[in-house]
Design a protein around this motif. Structure first.
Motif, PDB file in Angstrom:
ATOM      1  N   TYR A   1       0.892  -1.154   0.000  1.00 57.58           N
ATOM      2  CA  TYR A   1       0.000   0.000   0.000  1.00 57.58           C
ATOM      3  C   TYR A   1       0.934   1.208   0.000  1.00 57.58           C
ATOM      4  O   TYR A   1       1.787   1.320   0.876  1.00 57.58           O
ATOM      5  CB  TYR A   1      -0.875   0.047   1.250  1.00 57.58           C
ATOM      6  CG  TYR A   1      -1.942  -1.003   1.345  1.00 57.58           C
ATOM      7  CD1 TYR A   1      -2.749  -1.088   2.469  1.00 57.58           C
ATOM      8  CD2 TYR A   1      -2.160  -1.923   0.331  1.00 57.58           C
ATOM      9  CE1 TYR A   1      -3.754  -2.034   2.588  1.00 57.58           C
ATOM     10  CE2 TYR A   1      -3.156  -2.882   0.438  1.00 57.58           C
ATOM     11  CZ  TYR A   1      -3.944  -2.936   1.569  1.00 57.58           C
ATOM     12  OH  TYR A   1      -4.930  -3.883   1.680  1.00 57.58           O
TER      13      TYR A   1
ATOM     14  N   PHE B   1       1.567   5.532  -0.494  1.00 59.10           N
ATOM     15  CA  PHE B   1       0.907   6.820  -0.306  1.00 59.10           C
ATOM     16  C   PHE B   1       1.882   7.961  -0.585  1.00 59.10           C
ATOM     17  O   PHE B   1       3.097   7.821  -0.418  1.00 59.10           O
ATOM     18  CB  PHE B   1       0.420   6.980   1.145  1.00 59.10           C
ATOM     19  CG  PHE B   1      -0.483   5.883   1.624  1.00 59.10           C
ATOM     20  CD1 PHE B   1       0.047   4.727   2.169  1.00 59.10           C
ATOM     21  CD2 PHE B   1      -1.846   6.010   1.535  1.00 59.10           C
ATOM     22  CE1 PHE B   1      -0.782   3.709   2.613  1.00 59.10           C
ATOM     23  CE2 PHE B   1      -2.683   5.000   1.976  1.00 59.10           C
ATOM     24  CZ  PHE B   1      -2.144   3.851   2.517  1.00 59.10           C
TER      25      PHE B   1
ATOM     26  N   LYS C   1      -3.041   7.500  -3.281  1.00 55.65           N
ATOM     27  CA  LYS C   1      -2.654   6.180  -2.784  1.00 55.65           C
ATOM     28  C   LYS C   1      -2.665   5.180  -3.928  1.00 55.65           C
ATOM     29  O   LYS C   1      -3.357   5.352  -4.934  1.00 55.65           O
ATOM     30  CB  LYS C   1      -3.626   5.707  -1.705  1.00 55.65           C
ATOM     31  CG  LYS C   1      -5.017   5.363  -2.247  1.00 55.65           C
ATOM     32  CD  LYS C   1      -5.948   4.949  -1.157  1.00 55.65           C
ATOM     33  CE  LYS C   1      -7.280   4.424  -1.713  1.00 55.65           C
ATOM     34  NZ  LYS C   1      -8.066   5.478  -2.368  1.00 55.65           N
TER      35      LYS C   1
ATOM     36  N   ASN D   1      -0.206   0.641   5.543  1.00 56.36           N
ATOM     37  CA  ASN D   1      -1.637   0.911   5.473  1.00 56.36           C
ATOM     38  C   ASN D   1      -2.013   1.699   6.712  1.00 56.36           C
ATOM     39  O   ASN D   1      -1.136   2.180   7.418  1.00 56.36           O
ATOM     40  CB  ASN D   1      -2.446  -0.380   5.341  1.00 56.36           C
ATOM     41  CG  ASN D   1      -2.186  -1.330   6.492  1.00 56.36           C
ATOM     42  OD1 ASN D   1      -1.914  -0.904   7.606  1.00 56.36           O
ATOM     43  ND2 ASN D   1      -2.250  -2.608   6.212  1.00 56.36           N
ATOM     44  N   ALA D   2      -3.281   1.836   6.946  1.00 58.50           N
ATOM     45  CA  ALA D   2      -3.694   2.689   8.060  1.00 58.50           C
ATOM     46  C   ALA D   2      -3.294   2.092   9.397  1.00 58.50           C
ATOM     47  O   ALA D   2      -3.364   2.758  10.411  1.00 58.50           O
ATOM     48  CB  ALA D   2      -5.194   2.937   8.005  1.00 58.50           C
ATOM     49  N   GLY D   3      -2.857   0.832   9.391  1.00 57.66           N
ATOM     50  CA  GLY D   3      -2.386   0.249  10.634  1.00 57.66           C
ATOM     51  C   GLY D   3      -1.052   0.827  11.062  1.00 57.66           C
ATOM     52  O   GLY D   3      -0.855   1.208  12.193  1.00 57.66           O
ATOM     53  N   LYS D   4      -0.136   0.871  10.168  1.00 55.45           N
ATOM     54  CA  LYS D   4       1.192   1.406  10.461  1.00 55.45           C
ATOM     55  C   LYS D   4       1.843   1.773   9.148  1.00 55.45           C
ATOM     56  O   LYS D   4       1.968   0.928   8.258  1.00 55.45           O
ATOM     57  CB  LYS D   4       2.049   0.380  11.188  1.00 55.45           C
ATOM     58  CG  LYS D   4       3.483   0.827  11.417  1.00 55.45           C
ATOM     59  CD  LYS D   4       4.291  -0.265  12.089  1.00 55.45           C
ATOM     60  CE  LYS D   4       5.738   0.154  12.269  1.00 55.45           C
ATOM     61  NZ  LYS D   4       6.535  -0.905  12.919  1.00 55.45           N
ATOM     62  N   SER D   5       2.234   2.993   9.026  1.00 56.00           N
ATOM     63  CA  SER D   5       2.912   3.440   7.812  1.00 56.00           C
ATOM     64  C   SER D   5       4.342   3.815   8.128  1.00 56.00           C
ATOM     65  O   SER D   5       4.638   4.356   9.198  1.00 56.00           O
ATOM     66  CB  SER D   5       2.183   4.629   7.197  1.00 56.00           C
ATOM     67  OG  SER D   5       0.970   4.231   6.605  1.00 56.00           O
TER      68      SER D   5
ATOM     69  N   PHE E   1       7.365   6.144   6.694  1.00 55.59           N
ATOM     70  CA  PHE E   1       7.547   7.309   5.839  1.00 55.59           C
ATOM     71  C   PHE E   1       9.003   7.463   5.435  1.00 55.59           C
ATOM     72  O   PHE E   1       9.923   7.118   6.192  1.00 55.59           O
ATOM     73  CB  PHE E   1       7.113   8.573   6.581  1.00 55.59           C
ATOM     74  CG  PHE E   1       5.629   8.708   6.746  1.00 55.59           C
ATOM     75  CD1 PHE E   1       4.956   8.006   7.736  1.00 55.59           C
ATOM     76  CD2 PHE E   1       4.896   9.546   5.922  1.00 55.59           C
ATOM     77  CE1 PHE E   1       3.587   8.118   7.884  1.00 55.59           C
ATOM     78  CE2 PHE E   1       3.521   9.670   6.063  1.00 55.59           C
ATOM     79  CZ  PHE E   1       2.865   8.951   7.052  1.00 55.59           C
ATOM     80  N   GLY E   2       9.203   8.019   4.249  1.00 59.92           N
ATOM     81  CA  GLY E   2      10.529   8.467   3.860  1.00 59.92           C
ATOM     82  C   GLY E   2      10.877   9.752   4.597  1.00 59.92           C
ATOM     83  O   GLY E   2      10.063  10.297   5.351  1.00 59.92           O
TER      84      GLY E   2
END
Lengths: 111, 114
Positions: free
Chosen positions: A32, A34, A49, A95-99, A101-102
């Protein structure tokens, strides 16, 4: 484990020119993906997304992103940059559970 | 439609003190995640709350704790503050019904530890 790399700290483009902000990812299973944008002293705003389906994803403010599974990339693009697009852009995987990030890419669009 | 609301917007604390940050999720969202964004870095996942329980946790020490209330709002508590805890703390809400949709972020709380 999942990870994201944004290889460019800074991208500079002239107004009206196309822009690309690069992102590569690593994740087990289907990703997933974003893109978020952050303006100074503000939280992040969702742009677009990729979950499944077409490799070209269209999002807010004229932005789009191209998913490339073989290159594990998810580059953000816009055909014609605006000065108001100048901001900090983050790619994320999860996903919305845990993302994850760069570290972000600062986009500067000059008049 | 109210978005994610965080309070306070800024605060300054002294090393060793404790702090509580608050978050109200977007209407219709029942899941709250907390992120720490240090200067020049991307957000780092602290933990996520759903149904008043911590569901996932990132690589943060036990000094970081949280709570979710029946109305889905949430608090982030940090004990024994260190200088390195200075950061923008972001709250993000989501809904399991929108799995894969992404977060709605608040504007954050800027914490400065002196």
């Amino acid at each position: 484990a999942q990870s994201v790399a944004q290889p460019e700290d800074q991208v500079n483009v002239a107004e009206g020119n196309p822009l690309t902000v690069k992102c590569t990812y690593s994740v087990s299973g289907n990703p997933y993906l974003f893109w978020y944008v952050q303006y100074p002293n503000r939280g992040l705003q969702f742009l677009l997304k990729y979950i499944t389906g077409d490799n070209l994803v269209k999002g807010s403010y004229g932005f789009e992103a191209e998913f490339n599974k073989s290159q594990t990339s998810f580059h953000l693009k816009k055909p014609s940059a605006l000065v108001s697009d100048s901001a900090l852009y983050f790619c994320a995987v999860g996903n919305a559970g845990k993302s994850t990030f760069g570290d972000g890419t600062t986009l500067t669009v000059k008049p | 439609d109210a978005g994610v609301t965080q309070s306070p917007t800024h605060l300054i604390k002294t090393r060793g003190q404790q702090v509580t940050l608050r978050c109200s999720p977007k209407s219709g969202h029942d899941t709250v995640s907390w992120y720490q964004q240090a200067l020049g870095q991307g957000p780092q996942f602290i933990f996520q709350y759903y149904e008043e329980e911590e569901r996932q946790r990132g690589n943060f020490p036990d000094r970081f704790s949280g709570h979710q209330f029946p109305n889905y709002s949430s608090e982030l508590n940090v004990n024994a503050l260190l200088l390195g805890d200075s950061a923008l703390y972001l709250c993000a809400s989501s809904s399991p019904l929108d799995t894969g949709y992404g977060y709605t972020f608040g504007s954050g709380t800027r914490l400065t530890v002196v």
